[in-house]
Design a protein around this motif. Structure first.
Motif, PDB file in Angstrom:
ATOM      1  N   LEU A  57       0.838  -1.169  -0.127  1.00 34.68           N
ATOM      2  CA  LEU A  57       0.184  -0.007  -0.004  1.00 34.68           C
ATOM      3  C   LEU A  57       0.929   1.393  -0.152  1.00 34.68           C
ATOM      4  O   LEU A  57       0.297   2.337  -0.176  1.00 34.68           O
ATOM      5  N   LEU A  58       2.099   1.040   0.291  1.00 34.18           N
ATOM      6  CA  LEU A  58       3.078   2.077   0.462  1.00 34.18           C
ATOM      7  C   LEU A  58       3.924   2.463  -0.915  1.00 34.18           C
ATOM      8  O   LEU A  58       4.571   3.542  -0.790  1.00 34.18           O
ATOM      9  N   VAL A  59       3.842   1.678  -1.793  1.00 36.68           N
ATOM     10  CA  VAL A  59       4.811   1.740  -2.775  1.00 36.68           C
ATOM     11  C   VAL A  59       4.360   3.044  -3.602  1.00 36.68           C
ATOM     12  O   VAL A  59       2.916   3.250  -3.992  1.00 36.68           O
ATOM     13  N   PRO A  64      12.444   2.373  -4.128  1.00 34.11           N
ATOM     14  CA  PRO A  64      13.800   2.098  -4.793  1.00 34.11           C
ATOM     15  C   PRO A  64      13.621   0.532  -5.588  1.00 34.11           C
ATOM     16  O   PRO A  64      12.769  -0.137  -5.210  1.00 34.11           O
ATOM     17  N   PRO A  65      14.244   0.311  -6.370  1.00 37.67           N
ATOM     18  CA  PRO A  65      14.372  -0.947  -7.107  1.00 37.67           C
ATOM     19  C   PRO A  65      14.412  -2.142  -5.885  1.00 37.67           C
ATOM     20  O   PRO A  65      15.009  -1.898  -4.960  1.00 37.67           O
ATOM     21  N   GLU A  89       2.479  -3.920  -7.178  1.00 37.75           N
ATOM     22  CA  GLU A  89       2.531  -2.662  -7.016  1.00 37.75           C
ATOM     23  C   GLU A  89       3.841  -1.836  -7.489  1.00 37.75           C
ATOM     24  O   GLU A  89       3.803  -0.781  -8.068  1.00 37.75           O
ATOM     25  N   LEU A  90       4.837  -2.615  -7.431  1.00 37.23           N
ATOM     26  CA  LEU A  90       6.034  -2.086  -7.952  1.00 37.23           C
ATOM     27  C   LEU A  90       5.959  -2.202  -9.764  1.00 37.23           C
ATOM     28  O   LEU A  90       6.276  -0.830 -10.103  1.00 37.23           O
ATOM     29  N   ARG A  98      13.063  -7.397  -9.686  1.00 38.44           N
ATOM     30  CA  ARG A  98      13.284  -8.908 -10.325  1.00 38.44           C
ATOM     31  C   ARG A  98      12.403  -9.756  -9.150  1.00 38.44           C
ATOM     32  O   ARG A  98      12.822  -9.512  -7.949  1.00 38.44           O
ATOM     33  N   TYR A  99      11.893 -10.868  -9.617  1.00 35.03           N
ATOM     34  CA  TYR A  99      10.996 -11.560  -8.599  1.00 35.03           C
ATOM     35  C   TYR A  99      11.322 -13.036  -8.820  1.00 35.03           C
ATOM     36  O   TYR A  99      11.107 -13.197 -10.030  1.00 35.03           O
TER      37      TYR A  99
END
Length: 142
Positions: A57-59, A64-65, A89-90, A98-99
């Motif tokens: 909720l804060l993104v 930052p990356p 969200e990012l 990267r995930y």
């Protein structure tokens, strides 16, 4: 630790805000786990962070990356309720990330090649570390 790191990355004063994030099976949504978890969701009345501090909720664009590692079978911080929400969200806010996920590990697995190898490569791609040396994964397993 992951929740605190995510909040710091999103909310800290720009002068001290981290320039990158590495979140490994983090607690992102304070109301997680929502389905069949081994723990209860955090309760603010017991001193835990409030739901409005859930990291996803804060993104914003200045977040930052991030390198994210989620564990699909994690019953404490399920990937679908935590790292996947954060990654979405990012992406929505145009923040590079990267995930990676794993289907076999459990919460608390520690340093494992499934996430450390791509994390090292990501850090090098971002210019924050040297490229991993060939064979370093084998050295790392000793």
């Amino acid at each position: 630790g992951g929740h605190l790191a995510g909040v710091a990355a999103a909310c800290a004063d720009p002068a001290i805000r981290p320039r990158l994030q590495i979140l490994v099976y983090p607690a992102i949504d304070t109301l997680s786990p929502r389905e069949d978890g081994d723990i209860d969701p955090w309760a603010p009345e017991k001193g835990y962070p409030a739901p409005d501090t859930s990291c996803h909720l804060l993104v914003g664009p200045s977040t930052p990356p991030a390198f994210l590692a989620g564990i699909n079978g994690d019953t404490y911080c399920p990937a679908k309720e935590n790292t996947e929400l954060y990654a979405q969200e990012l992406q929505t806010h145009g923040v590079p990330y990267r995930y990676v996920t794993d289907d076999e590990e459990e919460h608390g697995c520690g340093l494992k090649d499934w996430w450390t190898v791509p994390c090292a490569a990501w850090l090098a791609e971002q210019g924050w570390a040297h490229s991993p040396l060939p064979g370093w994964e084998v050295i790392n397993e000793r």
